[in-house]
Design a protein around this motif. Structure first.
Motif, PDB file in Angstrom:
ATOM      1  N   VAL A 146       0.839  -1.202   0.000  1.00  0.00           N
ATOM      2  CA  VAL A 146       0.000   0.000   0.000  1.00  0.00           C
ATOM      3  C   VAL A 146       0.872   1.249   0.000  1.00  0.00           C
ATOM      4  CG1 VAL A 146      -1.706   1.312   1.306  1.00  0.00           C
ATOM      5  CG2 VAL A 146      -1.940  -1.175   1.092  1.00  0.00           C
ATOM      6  N   ALA A 147       1.923   1.254   0.817  1.00  0.00           N
ATOM      7  CA  ALA A 147       2.830   2.403   0.856  1.00  0.00           C
ATOM      8  C   ALA A 147       3.530   2.594  -0.482  1.00  0.00           C
ATOM      9  CB  ALA A 147       3.853   2.218   1.976  1.00  0.00           C
ATOM     10  N   LEU A 148       3.983   1.506  -1.097  1.00  0.00           N
ATOM     11  CA  LEU A 148       4.630   1.611  -2.403  1.00  0.00           C
ATOM     12  C   LEU A 148       3.654   2.136  -3.453  1.00  0.00           C
ATOM     13  CD1 LEU A 148       6.679  -1.721  -2.401  1.00  0.00           C
ATOM     14  CD2 LEU A 148       7.662   0.576  -2.655  1.00  0.00           C
ATOM     15  N   ALA A 149       2.413   1.684  -3.393  1.00  0.00           N
ATOM     16  CA  ALA A 149       1.419   2.135  -4.365  1.00  0.00           C
ATOM     17  C   ALA A 149       1.157   3.635  -4.226  1.00  0.00           C
ATOM     18  CB  ALA A 149       0.122   1.357  -4.191  1.00  0.00           C
ATOM     19  N   ARG A 150       1.049   4.115  -2.991  1.00  0.00           N
ATOM     20  CA  ARG A 150       0.856   5.560  -2.775  1.00  0.00           C
ATOM     21  C   ARG A 150       2.030   6.345  -3.358  1.00  0.00           C
ATOM     22  NH1 ARG A 150      -0.670   4.437   2.870  1.00  0.00           N
ATOM     23  NH2 ARG A 150      -2.933   4.558   3.092  1.00  0.00           N
ATOM     24  N   GLU A 151       3.239   5.893  -3.050  1.00  0.00           N
ATOM     25  CA  GLU A 151       4.425   6.591  -3.538  1.00  0.00           C
ATOM     26  C   GLU A 151       4.516   6.520  -5.057  1.00  0.00           C
ATOM     27  OE1 GLU A 151       6.317   8.489  -1.871  1.00  0.00           O
ATOM     28  OE2 GLU A 151       5.896   7.940   0.208  1.00  0.00           O
ATOM     29  N   GLY A 194      11.747  -5.071 -16.007  1.00  0.00           N
ATOM     30  CA  GLY A 194      13.182  -4.850 -16.023  1.00  0.00           C
ATOM     31  C   GLY A 194      13.654  -3.986 -14.878  1.00  0.00           C
ATOM     32  N   VAL A 195      14.926  -3.649 -14.930  1.00  0.00           N
ATOM     33  CA  VAL A 195      15.578  -2.871 -13.887  1.00  0.00           C
ATOM     34  C   VAL A 195      16.233  -1.650 -14.519  1.00  0.00           C
ATOM     35  CG1 VAL A 195      17.451  -2.858 -12.196  1.00  0.00           C
ATOM     36  CG2 VAL A 195      15.973  -4.851 -12.397  1.00  0.00           C
ATOM     37  N   SER A 196      15.973  -0.492 -13.947  1.00  0.00           N
ATOM     38  CA  SER A 196      16.602   0.745 -14.408  1.00  0.00           C
ATOM     39  C   SER A 196      16.989   1.575 -13.198  1.00  0.00           C
ATOM     40  CB  SER A 196      15.642   1.539 -15.303  1.00  0.00           C
ATOM     41  OG  SER A 196      14.577   2.086 -14.529  1.00  0.00           O
ATOM     42  N   GLU A 197      17.865   2.509 -13.410  1.00  0.00           N
ATOM     43  CA  GLU A 197      18.232   3.463 -12.380  1.00  0.00           C
ATOM     44  C   GLU A 197      17.570   4.807 -12.682  1.00  0.00           C
ATOM     45  OE1 GLU A 197      19.694   2.668  -9.635  1.00  0.00           O
ATOM     46  OE2 GLU A 197      19.922   0.612 -10.357  1.00  0.00           O
ATOM     47  N   PRO A 198      17.371   5.641 -11.664  1.00  0.00           N
ATOM     48  CA  PRO A 198      16.751   6.954 -11.913  1.00  0.00           C
ATOM     49  C   PRO A 198      17.509   7.714 -12.991  1.00  0.00           C
ATOM     50  CG  PRO A 198      16.906   6.537  -9.565  1.00  0.00           C
ATOM     51  CD  PRO A 198      17.661   5.426 -10.236  1.00  0.00           C
ATOM     52  N   SER A 257      16.898  -3.356   0.311  1.00  0.00           N
ATOM     53  CA  SER A 257      15.949  -3.220   1.414  1.00  0.00           C
ATOM     54  C   SER A 257      14.647  -2.586   0.939  1.00  0.00           C
ATOM     55  CB  SER A 257      16.558  -2.349   2.508  1.00  0.00           C
ATOM     56  OG  SER A 257      16.735  -1.025   2.030  1.00  0.00           O
ATOM     57  N   VAL A 258      13.637  -2.668   1.785  1.00  0.00           N
ATOM     58  CA  VAL A 258      12.363  -2.028   1.461  1.00  0.00           C
ATOM     59  C   VAL A 258      12.560  -0.534   1.268  1.00  0.00           C
ATOM     60  CG1 VAL A 258      10.047  -1.520   2.325  1.00  0.00           C
ATOM     61  CG2 VAL A 258      11.026  -3.802   2.666  1.00  0.00           C
ATOM     62  N   GLU A 259      13.365   0.081   2.099  1.00  0.00           N
ATOM     63  CA  GLU A 259      13.611   1.525   1.968  1.00  0.00           C
ATOM     64  C   GLU A 259      14.302   1.848   0.654  1.00  0.00           C
ATOM     65  OE1 GLU A 259      13.487   5.392   2.212  1.00  0.00           O
ATOM     66  OE2 GLU A 259      12.380   4.009   3.522  1.00  0.00           O
ATOM     67  N   ARG A 260      15.253   1.022   0.240  1.00  0.00           N
ATOM     68  CA  ARG A 260      15.922   1.266  -1.036  1.00  0.00           C
ATOM     69  C   ARG A 260      14.943   1.158  -2.201  1.00  0.00           C
ATOM     70  NH1 ARG A 260      21.310  -1.783  -3.524  1.00  0.00           N
ATOM     71  NH2 ARG A 260      21.359  -0.578  -5.472  1.00  0.00           N
ATOM     72  N   LEU A 261      14.051   0.178  -2.139  1.00  0.00           N
ATOM     73  CA  LEU A 261      13.036   0.049  -3.179  1.00  0.00           C
ATOM     74  C   LEU A 261      12.087   1.245  -3.168  1.00  0.00           C
ATOM     75  CD1 LEU A 261      12.174  -3.747  -2.801  1.00  0.00           C
ATOM     76  CD2 LEU A 261      13.806  -2.674  -4.363  1.00  0.00           C
ATOM     77  N   MET A 262      11.756   1.721  -1.978  1.00  0.00           N
ATOM     78  CA  MET A 262      10.911   2.898  -1.877  1.00  0.00           C
ATOM     79  C   MET A 262      11.581   4.107  -2.512  1.00  0.00           C
ATOM     80  SD  MET A 262       7.866   3.665  -0.597  1.00  0.00           S
ATOM     81  CE  MET A 262       7.513   2.619   0.813  1.00  0.00           C
ATOM     82  N   GLN A 263      12.877   4.253  -2.292  1.00  0.00           N
ATOM     83  CA  GLN A 263      13.621   5.364  -2.892  1.00  0.00           C
ATOM     84  C   GLN A 263      13.577   5.299  -4.411  1.00  0.00           C
ATOM     85  OE1 GLN A 263      17.507   5.090  -1.135  1.00  0.00           O
ATOM     86  NE2 GLN A 263      16.824   5.841   0.863  1.00  0.00           N
ATOM     87  N   VAL A 306      11.209   3.987  -6.218  1.00  0.00           N
ATOM     88  CA  VAL A 306       9.866   4.373  -6.631  1.00  0.00           C
ATOM     89  C   VAL A 306       9.708   5.895  -6.573  1.00  0.00           C
ATOM     90  CG1 VAL A 306       7.413   4.234  -6.019  1.00  0.00           C
ATOM     91  CG2 VAL A 306       8.829   2.168  -6.003  1.00  0.00           C
ATOM     92  N   ARG A 307      10.175   6.497  -5.506  1.00  0.00           N
ATOM     93  CA  ARG A 307      10.036   7.948  -5.356  1.00  0.00           C
ATOM     94  C   ARG A 307      10.790   8.722  -6.433  1.00  0.00           C
ATOM     95  NH1 ARG A 307      11.221   7.335   1.022  1.00  0.00           N
ATOM     96  NH2 ARG A 307       9.081   7.080   1.762  1.00  0.00           N
ATOM     97  N   ALA A 308      11.862   8.119  -6.963  1.00  0.00           N
ATOM     98  CA  ALA A 308      12.649   8.795  -8.014  1.00  0.00           C
ATOM     99  C   ALA A 308      11.904   8.875  -9.338  1.00  0.00           C
ATOM    100  CB  ALA A 308      13.978   8.066  -8.194  1.00  0.00           C
ATOM    101  N   GLY A 309      10.856   8.098  -9.494  1.00  0.00           N
ATOM    102  CA  GLY A 309      10.021   8.199 -10.675  1.00  0.00           C
ATOM    103  C   GLY A 309      10.465   7.294 -11.803  1.00  0.00           C
TER     104      GLY A 309
END
Length: 268
Positions: A20-25, A225-229, A254-260, A262-265
């Protein structure tokens, strides 16, 4: 090309509040979809969340992004129950659901419960039954695997004529199946986060899809796939991809790294 995230809701990510947090972000950062893995991973010793319950919670926490699975082993479900679940989520989300469908790649998720993984014929029949139920017509079906005796589903999904079905897999049968439906999902990375699918390989597979479909302009092609910001994935769009799904799983960090991430767009 549109951009989404594909979340492996296993291990630490099996806690549904984290999805849910990842979806919001993801919605706030401009992503277009949140898809999740659909596995009974506890059968092989790894915690896993129920995708449909988790996606229902994500639907209530968002208003724009598409929601779905990448992918569901359809044969682990009764088609009438899965059709009902997907229709309910589509209404709950305001018509934002995508069903990723496949055979299922982990045999233990069948054998641990006393069954064998069915073949492609069972998947084809199940998808036909589900599509018929989503039509709103009375369904009478007697096939090799399933029977429906004069049933009309209600309420129906909001999306018409049906919830989009994206088929996963790279075998010849999977490509033919994807060409019958609304999209194709292909994994492009490995466990270590390296891209293993080149744009050239994707181009060849998309050409095979088009060989089985008279008009491919309305067929979605989703690359996991995998990309960087800030990185570019345009080569995949030029090869035929209409979606990029950023792969988020525990091996990536980590979960926080994945969250970061996501936040980078989305990638550019």
């Amino acid at each position: 090309m549109r951009y989404g995230i594909d979340v492996a809701i296993l291990g630490e990510l099996a806690e549904p509040a984290r999805l849910v947090a990842l979806a919001r972000e993801a919605e706030a950062a401009g992503w277009d979809a949140v898809l999740v893995w659909d596995h009974l991973a506890f059968a092989w010793g790894t915690p896993s969340a129920d995708p449909w319950v988790a996606l229902a919670a994500a639907a209530q926490a968002t208003s724009r992004i598409r929601l779905g699975t990448a992918v569901t082993a359809v044969a682990r479900h009764r088609p009438e129950v899965l059709a009902h679940t997907v229709a309910t989520l589509d209404r709950l989300s305001g018509g934002r659901v995508i069903l990723g469908a496949g055979l299922g790649g982990v045999r233990e998720e069948f054998t641990a419960f006393g069954s064998a993984r069915p073949g492609g014929a069972a998947l084809d029949e199940a998808l036909d039954v589900m599509s018929s139920l989503w039509s709103g017509d009375e369904v009478r079906h007697r096939g090799a695997h399933y029977t429906v005796d004069g049933v009309r589903l209600a309420p129906l999904p909001l999306q018409r004529p049906r919830v989009p079905v994206w088929v996963g897999g790279t075998a010849a049968g999977a490509l033919r199946r994807a060409a019958r439906w609304d999209g194709w999902i292909v994994a492009g990375d490995d466990q270590e986060g390296r891209m293993t699918l080149s744009p050239g390989s994707l181009d060849a597979q998309v050409a095979e899809l088009r060989r089985h479909r008279a008009t491919a302009d309305d067929l979605d092609v989703a690359v996991i796939g995998v990309s960087e910001p800030g990185s570019a994935v345009r080569a995949y769009a030029e090869a035929g991809a209409t979606w990029w799904l950023e792969h988020l799983h525990g091996y990536r960090g980590s979960v926080e790294r994945l969250m970061q991430r996501v936040r980078a767009g989305p990638p550019t």
